[in-house]
Motif scaffolding. Structure first.
Motif, PDB file in Angstrom:
ATOM      1  N   GLU A  71       0.835  -1.206   0.000  1.00 25.52           N
ATOM      2  CA  GLU A  71       0.000   0.000   0.000  1.00 25.52           C
ATOM      3  C   GLU A  71       0.866   1.251   0.000  1.00 25.52           C
ATOM      4  O   GLU A  71       0.577   2.219  -0.703  1.00 25.52           O
ATOM      5  CB  GLU A  71      -0.929   0.012   1.215  1.00 25.52           C
ATOM      6  CG  GLU A  71      -2.060  -0.985   1.147  1.00 25.52           C
ATOM      7  CD  GLU A  71      -2.914  -0.959   2.406  1.00 25.52           C
ATOM      8  OE1 GLU A  71      -2.817   0.019   3.188  1.00 25.52           O
ATOM      9  OE2 GLU A  71      -3.674  -1.905   2.607  1.00 25.52           O
ATOM     10  N   ILE A 123       2.436   1.726  -3.443  1.00 20.41           N
ATOM     11  CA  ILE A 123       1.443   2.249  -4.392  1.00 20.41           C
ATOM     12  C   ILE A 123       1.213   3.738  -4.149  1.00 20.41           C
ATOM     13  O   ILE A 123       1.155   4.530  -5.095  1.00 20.41           O
ATOM     14  CB  ILE A 123       0.149   1.430  -4.316  1.00 20.41           C
ATOM     15  CG1 ILE A 123       0.395   0.039  -4.915  1.00 20.41           C
ATOM     16  CG2 ILE A 123      -1.002   2.138  -5.022  1.00 20.41           C
ATOM     17  CD1 ILE A 123      -0.728  -0.948  -4.686  1.00 20.41           C
ATOM     18  N   PHE A 124       1.097   4.140  -2.878  1.00 20.60           N
ATOM     19  CA  PHE A 124       0.911   5.557  -2.560  1.00 20.60           C
ATOM     20  C   PHE A 124       2.092   6.393  -3.069  1.00 20.60           C
ATOM     21  O   PHE A 124       1.907   7.421  -3.727  1.00 20.60           O
ATOM     22  CB  PHE A 124       0.749   5.739  -1.045  1.00 20.60           C
ATOM     23  CG  PHE A 124       0.771   7.174  -0.618  1.00 20.60           C
ATOM     24  CD1 PHE A 124      -0.310   8.001  -0.857  1.00 20.60           C
ATOM     25  CD2 PHE A 124       1.888   7.710   0.010  1.00 20.60           C
ATOM     26  CE1 PHE A 124      -0.287   9.338  -0.474  1.00 20.60           C
ATOM     27  CE2 PHE A 124       1.921   9.037   0.397  1.00 20.60           C
ATOM     28  CZ  PHE A 124       0.826   9.856   0.148  1.00 20.60           C
ATOM     29  N   ARG A 162       2.114   6.709  -6.804  1.00 26.38           N
ATOM     30  CA  ARG A 162       1.137   7.714  -7.253  1.00 26.38           C
ATOM     31  C   ARG A 162       1.705   9.122  -7.130  1.00 26.38           C
ATOM     32  O   ARG A 162       1.591   9.932  -8.055  1.00 26.38           O
ATOM     33  CB  ARG A 162      -0.157   7.587  -6.455  1.00 26.38           C
ATOM     34  CG  ARG A 162      -0.952   6.360  -6.800  1.00 26.38           C
ATOM     35  CD  ARG A 162      -2.161   6.209  -5.912  1.00 26.38           C
ATOM     36  NE  ARG A 162      -2.924   5.033  -6.308  1.00 26.38           N
ATOM     37  CZ  ARG A 162      -3.982   4.586  -5.655  1.00 26.38           C
ATOM     38  NH1 ARG A 162      -4.407   5.206  -4.565  1.00 26.38           N
ATOM     39  NH2 ARG A 162      -4.620   3.516  -6.095  1.00 26.38           N
ATOM     40  N   VAL A 197       2.558  11.393 -10.481  1.00 25.33           N
ATOM     41  CA  VAL A 197       1.936  12.692 -10.768  1.00 25.33           C
ATOM     42  C   VAL A 197       2.986  13.792 -10.806  1.00 25.33           C
ATOM     43  O   VAL A 197       2.971  14.663 -11.684  1.00 25.33           O
ATOM     44  CB  VAL A 197       0.832  12.999  -9.720  1.00 25.33           C
ATOM     45  CG1 VAL A 197       0.351  14.431  -9.838  1.00 25.33           C
ATOM     46  CG2 VAL A 197      -0.330  12.019  -9.878  1.00 25.33           C
ATOM     47  N   CYS A 241       2.740   6.165 -12.563  1.00 30.69           N
ATOM     48  CA  CYS A 241       1.276   6.288 -12.579  1.00 30.69           C
ATOM     49  C   CYS A 241       0.627   4.944 -12.885  1.00 30.69           C
ATOM     50  O   CYS A 241      -0.373   4.568 -12.259  1.00 30.69           O
ATOM     51  CB  CYS A 241       0.824   7.346 -13.600  1.00 30.69           C
ATOM     52  SG  CYS A 241       0.977   9.032 -12.991  1.00 30.69           S
ATOM     53  N   TYR A 242       1.191   4.217 -13.820  1.00 30.21           N
ATOM     54  CA  TYR A 242       0.659   2.884 -14.134  1.00 30.21           C
ATOM     55  C   TYR A 242       0.732   1.981 -12.898  1.00 30.21           C
ATOM     56  O   TYR A 242      -0.242   1.323 -12.520  1.00 30.21           O
ATOM     57  CB  TYR A 242       1.441   2.260 -15.297  1.00 30.21           C
ATOM     58  CG  TYR A 242       1.104   0.807 -15.499  1.00 30.21           C
ATOM     59  CD1 TYR A 242      -0.092   0.432 -16.134  1.00 30.21           C
ATOM     60  CD2 TYR A 242       1.941  -0.202 -15.032  1.00 30.21           C
ATOM     61  CE1 TYR A 242      -0.413  -0.910 -16.297  1.00 30.21           C
ATOM     62  CE2 TYR A 242       1.621  -1.531 -15.198  1.00 30.21           C
ATOM     63  CZ  TYR A 242       0.441  -1.879 -15.831  1.00 30.21           C
ATOM     64  OH  TYR A 242       0.119  -3.196 -15.977  1.00 30.21           O
ATOM     65  N   GLY A 294       0.981   2.849  -9.772  1.00 28.39           N
ATOM     66  CA  GLY A 294       0.214   3.362  -8.639  1.00 28.39           C
ATOM     67  C   GLY A 294      -1.296   3.383  -8.842  1.00 28.39           C
ATOM     68  O   GLY A 294      -2.045   3.157  -7.900  1.00 28.39           O
ATOM     69  N   PHE A 295      -1.729   3.631 -10.072  1.00 28.77           N
ATOM     70  CA  PHE A 295      -3.163   3.801 -10.303  1.00 28.77           C
ATOM     71  C   PHE A 295      -3.820   2.647 -11.043  1.00 28.77           C
ATOM     72  O   PHE A 295      -5.007   2.405 -10.878  1.00 28.77           O
ATOM     73  CB  PHE A 295      -3.427   5.081 -11.095  1.00 28.77           C
ATOM     74  CG  PHE A 295      -3.161   6.344 -10.324  1.00 28.77           C
ATOM     75  CD1 PHE A 295      -4.001   6.754  -9.322  1.00 28.77           C
ATOM     76  CD2 PHE A 295      -2.034   7.120 -10.604  1.00 28.77           C
ATOM     77  CE1 PHE A 295      -3.768   7.912  -8.603  1.00 28.77           C
ATOM     78  CE2 PHE A 295      -1.782   8.278  -9.905  1.00 28.77           C
ATOM     79  CZ  PHE A 295      -2.648   8.681  -8.909  1.00 28.77           C
ATOM     80  N   ILE A 296      -3.072   1.935 -11.885  1.00 32.32           N
ATOM     81  CA  ILE A 296      -3.700   0.959 -12.783  1.00 32.32           C
ATOM     82  C   ILE A 296      -3.401  -0.486 -12.393  1.00 32.32           C
ATOM     83  O   ILE A 296      -4.291  -1.306 -12.358  1.00 32.32           O
ATOM     84  CB  ILE A 296      -3.271   1.226 -14.246  1.00 32.32           C
ATOM     85  CG1 ILE A 296      -3.775   2.600 -14.656  1.00 32.32           C
ATOM     86  CG2 ILE A 296      -3.801   0.143 -15.172  1.00 32.32           C
ATOM     87  CD1 ILE A 296      -3.264   3.096 -15.972  1.00 32.32           C
TER      88      ILE A 296
END
Length: 129
Positions: free
Chosen positions: A5, A8-9, A12, A16, A123-124, A126-128
């Motif tokens: 977690e 991933i944070f 992200r 960005v 981004c991939y 972290g978000f996808i």
């Protein structure tokens, strides 16, 4: 928060940030280069940047010091680089002067492209993914 977690944070946040800077460099290159040149000429800004790098790097090294065999090790390496860079800037703000040549406006956009690619990858992740 478990390690994944947190990874991933951070992915992200880095995604960005890198995408924003990379796209900004593509669209407003002269403005970014002017800002970087002014940063090099300002020891106070170098100290502030060093402080921010130490805080961010120390947070990543403290909470995300994962030497694993997957993508998360990149976050650990970025944290260590940020921490070392921040310490150097706080010890010797004139150290930033070494980067003056890199910050010159050039026709090549290789570094900018690398920043955008790193941003897209983070981004991939972290978000996808």
């Amino acid at each position: 928060m478990d390690n994944m977690e947190l990874s991933i944070f951070i992915a992200r946040v880095l995604g960005v940030m890198y995408l924003s800077v990379g796209i900004g460099l593509f669209l407003f290159r002269e403005a970014y280069m002017l800002a970087f040149r002014k940063l090099v000429d300002s020891p106070g800004s170098a100290l502030l940047g060093g402080f921010m790098a130490v805080v961010g790097g120390m947070a990543m090294v403290t909470y995300h010091n994962l030497w694993v065999n997957d993508w998360r090790v990149i976050i650990t390496i970025i944290g260590w680089i940020a921490l070392i860079k921040g310490i150097l800037l706080m010890l010797a703000p004139a150290y930033l002067e070494l980067f003056r040549g890199i910050l010159q406006v050039r026709k090549g956009r290789g570094l900018t492209l690398a920043i955008v690619i790193f941003g897209a990858i983070f981004c991939y992740l972290g978000f996808i993914q």
